[in-house]
Design a protein around this motif. Sequence first.
Motif, PDB file in Angstrom:
ATOM      1  N   SER A   1      28.199 -38.365 -22.237  1.00 20.12           N
ATOM      2  CA  SER A   1      28.384 -39.375 -23.287  1.00 20.12           C
ATOM      3  C   SER A   1      29.795 -39.931 -23.270  1.00 20.12           C
ATOM      4  N   LEU A   2      30.788 -39.081 -22.973  1.00 22.60           N
ATOM      5  CA  LEU A   2      32.165 -39.578 -22.856  1.00 22.60           C
ATOM      6  C   LEU A   2      32.292 -40.524 -21.672  1.00 22.60           C
ATOM      7  N   TRP A   3      31.557 -40.210 -20.609  1.00 22.96           N
ATOM      8  CA  TRP A   3      31.623 -41.057 -19.421  1.00 22.96           C
ATOM      9  C   TRP A   3      31.030 -42.421 -19.705  1.00 22.96           C
ATOM     10  N   ARG A   4      29.861 -42.451 -20.319  1.00 23.78           N
ATOM     11  CA  ARG A   4      29.243 -43.728 -20.701  1.00 23.78           C
ATOM     12  C   ARG A   4      28.239 -43.464 -21.816  1.00 23.78           C
ATOM     13  N   TRP A   5      28.449 -44.103 -22.965  1.00 17.90           N
ATOM     14  CA  TRP A   5      27.569 -43.926 -24.128  1.00 17.90           C
ATOM     15  C   TRP A   5      26.463 -44.966 -24.078  1.00 17.90           C
ATOM     16  N   THR A   6      25.229 -44.520 -24.170  1.00 16.36           N
ATOM     17  CA  THR A   6      24.088 -45.426 -24.124  1.00 16.36           C
ATOM     18  C   THR A   6      23.123 -45.090 -25.257  1.00 16.36           C
ATOM     19  N   PRO A   7      22.261 -46.025 -25.643  1.00 17.23           N
ATOM     20  CA  PRO A   7      21.258 -45.712 -26.672  1.00 17.23           C
ATOM     21  C   PRO A   7      20.368 -44.536 -26.276  1.00 17.23           C
ATOM     22  N   ARG A   8      20.066 -44.417 -24.987  1.00 19.58           N
ATOM     23  CA  ARG A   8      19.226 -43.299 -24.543  1.00 19.58           C
ATOM     24  C   ARG A   8      19.925 -41.969 -24.789  1.00 19.58           C
ATOM     25  N   LYS A   9      21.205 -41.928 -24.526  1.00 17.77           N
ATOM     26  CA  LYS A   9      21.951 -40.690 -24.754  1.00 17.77           C
ATOM     27  C   LYS A   9      22.054 -40.383 -26.242  1.00 17.77           C
ATOM     28  N   ARG A  10      22.138 -41.418 -27.055  1.00 14.23           N
ATOM     29  CA  ARG A  10      22.147 -41.189 -28.503  1.00 14.23           C
ATOM     30  C   ARG A  10      20.827 -40.559 -28.949  1.00 14.23           C
ATOM     31  N   THR A  11      19.727 -41.073 -28.411  1.00 15.47           N
ATOM     32  CA  THR A  11      18.417 -40.517 -28.752  1.00 15.47           C
ATOM     33  C   THR A  11      18.286 -39.082 -28.259  1.00 15.47           C
ATOM     34  N   MET A  12      18.716 -38.831 -27.038  1.00 19.29           N
ATOM     35  CA  MET A  12      18.603 -37.487 -26.470  1.00 19.29           C
ATOM     36  C   MET A  12      19.485 -36.492 -27.210  1.00 19.29           C
ATOM     37  N   THR A  13      20.649 -36.938 -27.684  1.00 19.29           N
ATOM     38  CA  THR A  13      21.509 -36.050 -28.459  1.00 19.29           C
ATOM     39  C   THR A  13      20.827 -35.646 -29.759  1.00 19.29           C
ATOM     40  N   ALA A  14      20.176 -36.601 -30.403  1.00 17.29           N
ATOM     41  CA  ALA A  14      19.453 -36.279 -31.638  1.00 17.29           C
ATOM     42  C   ALA A  14      18.296 -35.325 -31.361  1.00 17.29           C
ATOM     43  N   LEU A  15      17.551 -35.563 -30.273  1.00 20.65           N
ATOM     44  CA  LEU A  15      16.445 -34.665 -29.933  1.00 20.65           C
ATOM     45  C   LEU A  15      16.960 -33.268 -29.587  1.00 20.65           C
ATOM     46  N   ALA A  16      18.124 -33.203 -28.909  1.00 16.33           N
ATOM     47  CA  ALA A  16      18.697 -31.903 -28.564  1.00 16.33           C
ATOM     48  C   ALA A  16      19.067 -31.129 -29.823  1.00 16.33           C
ATOM     49  N   ALA A  17      19.603 -31.844 -30.830  1.00 13.11           N
ATOM     50  CA  ALA A  17      19.953 -31.172 -32.088  1.00 13.11           C
ATOM     51  C   ALA A  17      18.710 -30.615 -32.770  1.00 13.11           C
ATOM     52  N   VAL A  18      17.634 -31.386 -32.742  1.00 15.19           N
ATOM     53  CA  VAL A  18      16.377 -30.910 -33.329  1.00 15.19           C
ATOM     54  C   VAL A  18      15.853 -29.699 -32.558  1.00 15.19           C
ATOM     55  N   ALA A  19      15.946 -29.746 -31.217  1.00 19.17           N
ATOM     56  CA  ALA A  19      15.477 -28.631 -30.395  1.00 19.17           C
ATOM     57  C   ALA A  19      16.264 -27.361 -30.686  1.00 19.17           C
ATOM     58  N   VAL A  20      17.568 -27.508 -30.880  1.00 21.23           N
ATOM     59  CA  VAL A  20      18.397 -26.338 -31.195  1.00 21.23           C
ATOM     60  C   VAL A  20      17.982 -25.734 -32.534  1.00 21.23           C
ATOM     61  N   LEU A  21      17.749 -26.587 -33.522  1.00 20.21           N
ATOM     62  CA  LEU A  21      17.337 -26.090 -34.839  1.00 20.21           C
ATOM     63  C   LEU A  21      15.993 -25.364 -34.768  1.00 20.21           C
ATOM     64  N   CYS A  22      15.089 -25.894 -33.954  1.00 24.31           N
ATOM     65  CA  CYS A  22      13.767 -25.270 -33.837  1.00 24.31           C
ATOM     66  C   CYS A  22      13.814 -23.986 -33.017  1.00 24.31           C
ATOM     67  N   ALA A  23      14.661 -23.963 -31.981  1.00 26.35           N
ATOM     68  CA  ALA A  23      14.681 -22.818 -31.072  1.00 26.35           C
ATOM     69  C   ALA A  23      15.508 -21.659 -31.596  1.00 26.35           C
ATOM     70  N   THR A  24      16.479 -21.936 -32.477  1.00 26.97           N
ATOM     71  CA  THR A  24      17.370 -20.874 -32.939  1.00 26.97           C
ATOM     72  C   THR A  24      16.627 -19.705 -33.588  1.00 26.97           C
ATOM     73  N   PRO A  25      15.673 -19.932 -34.503  1.00 29.33           N
ATOM     74  CA  PRO A  25      14.962 -18.781 -35.085  1.00 29.33           C
ATOM     75  C   PRO A  25      14.229 -17.940 -34.040  1.00 29.33           C
ATOM     76  N   PHE A  26      13.622 -18.607 -33.046  1.00 33.20           N
ATOM     77  CA  PHE A  26      12.925 -17.864 -32.006  1.00 33.20           C
ATOM     78  C   PHE A  26      13.917 -17.064 -31.159  1.00 33.20           C
ATOM     79  N   ALA A  27      15.067 -17.669 -30.852  1.00 35.31           N
ATOM     80  CA  ALA A  27      16.076 -16.964 -30.057  1.00 35.31           C
ATOM     81  C   ALA A  27      16.576 -15.729 -30.796  1.00 35.31           C
ATOM     82  N   LEU A  28      16.852 -15.884 -32.092  1.00 39.54           N
ATOM     83  CA  LEU A  28      17.332 -14.746 -32.883  1.00 39.54           C
ATOM     84  C   LEU A  28      16.269 -13.649 -32.956  1.00 39.54           C
TER      85      LEU A  28
END
Length: 451
Positions: free
Chosen positions: A232-259
């Motif tokens: 994202s620092l190299w080049r910010w794009t709308p796709r990367k913005r979307t993927m960052t949001a999806l990654a945050a959601v994935a982390v929230l969903c996966a954290t309980p299972f990981a713990l």
Amino acid sequence: MLALLLGLCPLFVQYARQPRYRPIFGFAFGALPFLLSYLHLYIAPVSFPYWPGHTKGIEVSLIDSLAVAILIATPRRLKSAPYLWAFVSYIVLTTLTVTWAIDKLAALGYAVQLMRMLLVYLAALRLSTTPRIVPAVVAGGVAALLLQLFFSVQQHFAGVLQAVGTFGAQNLLGLMTNLVALPALVILLSGGRGWYAKAGPVVALLIDLFTASRATIGFGAIGMGGVLMVSSLWRWTPRKRTMTALAAVAVLCATPFALRMIGERTSHNNVESSDSERQAFKRAAWAMIGDHPAGIGANSYVVVSNVDGYSARAGVVASQGSRSTNVHNSYLLVMAETGVVSIVFVVMMIGGGLFTMLRTAFRHRSDRRGDVLIGLGMTLLTAGLHLNYEWAFVIFPVQYVMFLYLGLGIGIAEQVNADAARARREARAARRAIEDDTGDEPAAAPLPAGA
């Protein structure tokens, strides 16, 4: 088997001469490190399977045949391979330790393994000029991960606390999984729409959870987060913005299972004892390095640590599982076996390569290949951090993938720099042509004095 591997090489050469088949070679290079042991696609003309070290013979694999075919079939490079001097120096130092190793044949086995990795590195440099070679390699890796996921799910529901896939060790499975996940993620970030780009991060996340390994889950998260941030620092794009949001959601969903997975492991295994054991291994390794700064000999750590009493004095538990394994730190293992100087060449070779990739990407932000360079560079960086807690660097599946990525990344960086230099030369030539044309026009000439 050896005759088959050697006999296939001429056939591979015929196909490698045709550029349209080279992505198939890339797919094979990406998939085979996960399948060599499971399908037994390698042979040891000289075998010592009961040796307690990390290398069990002087071996040849199907990947070696593919690498030789690529080197024979593709045009020679006009200049020497970058960091070749560091690679050769590491091999020479490793070979020298054969003369004083406790078992010279076992030490020679690891030196031969490094020579095979040099073939893969050089072949990857040649393949880097093939269009879409990195997606082909990643697709092969993701296809192999699907097989690992199948076995991981099967093992999980069979009651195995930490899935091992086909590797026999959960930490090795996790390291290999993350080596594929990060390049797949960066291809997805850069706009790739292939099935492998979409499936790679998801499959890798599931495998990481099934391993219930703190290092695997932690470095998987660090690596993916680092790729998102640097890309994202190299080049910010709308796709990367979307993927960052999806990654945050994935982390929230996966954290309980990981713990939960780590909690189940903790309730059955003594994690504090495991951490204490790692410290004992490190004390033994440092003592060995202090007594033998030139190394004890390649592939000799387990035997020397027991015969010379290093493990006993360091407090390593006197059990077969503890006394028959290596120090859980690849850098200490390399220094203990092949000398302090050898780790300098390893770091120069891999660290220099990833620095070249990242620097090239940020110097030429207009070149879309920068995303690929960031992905390969961040993958090597994350693996390098992970290897501070594992001894897996000396195992051939890990080395195959790391040196494949190193060669591809450095080769692509060379192309980006060469294309940029050619563009600058053409721009200068165009400016000079305009200036020369303008100088021939009387109307463009300066007015005489007093006019």
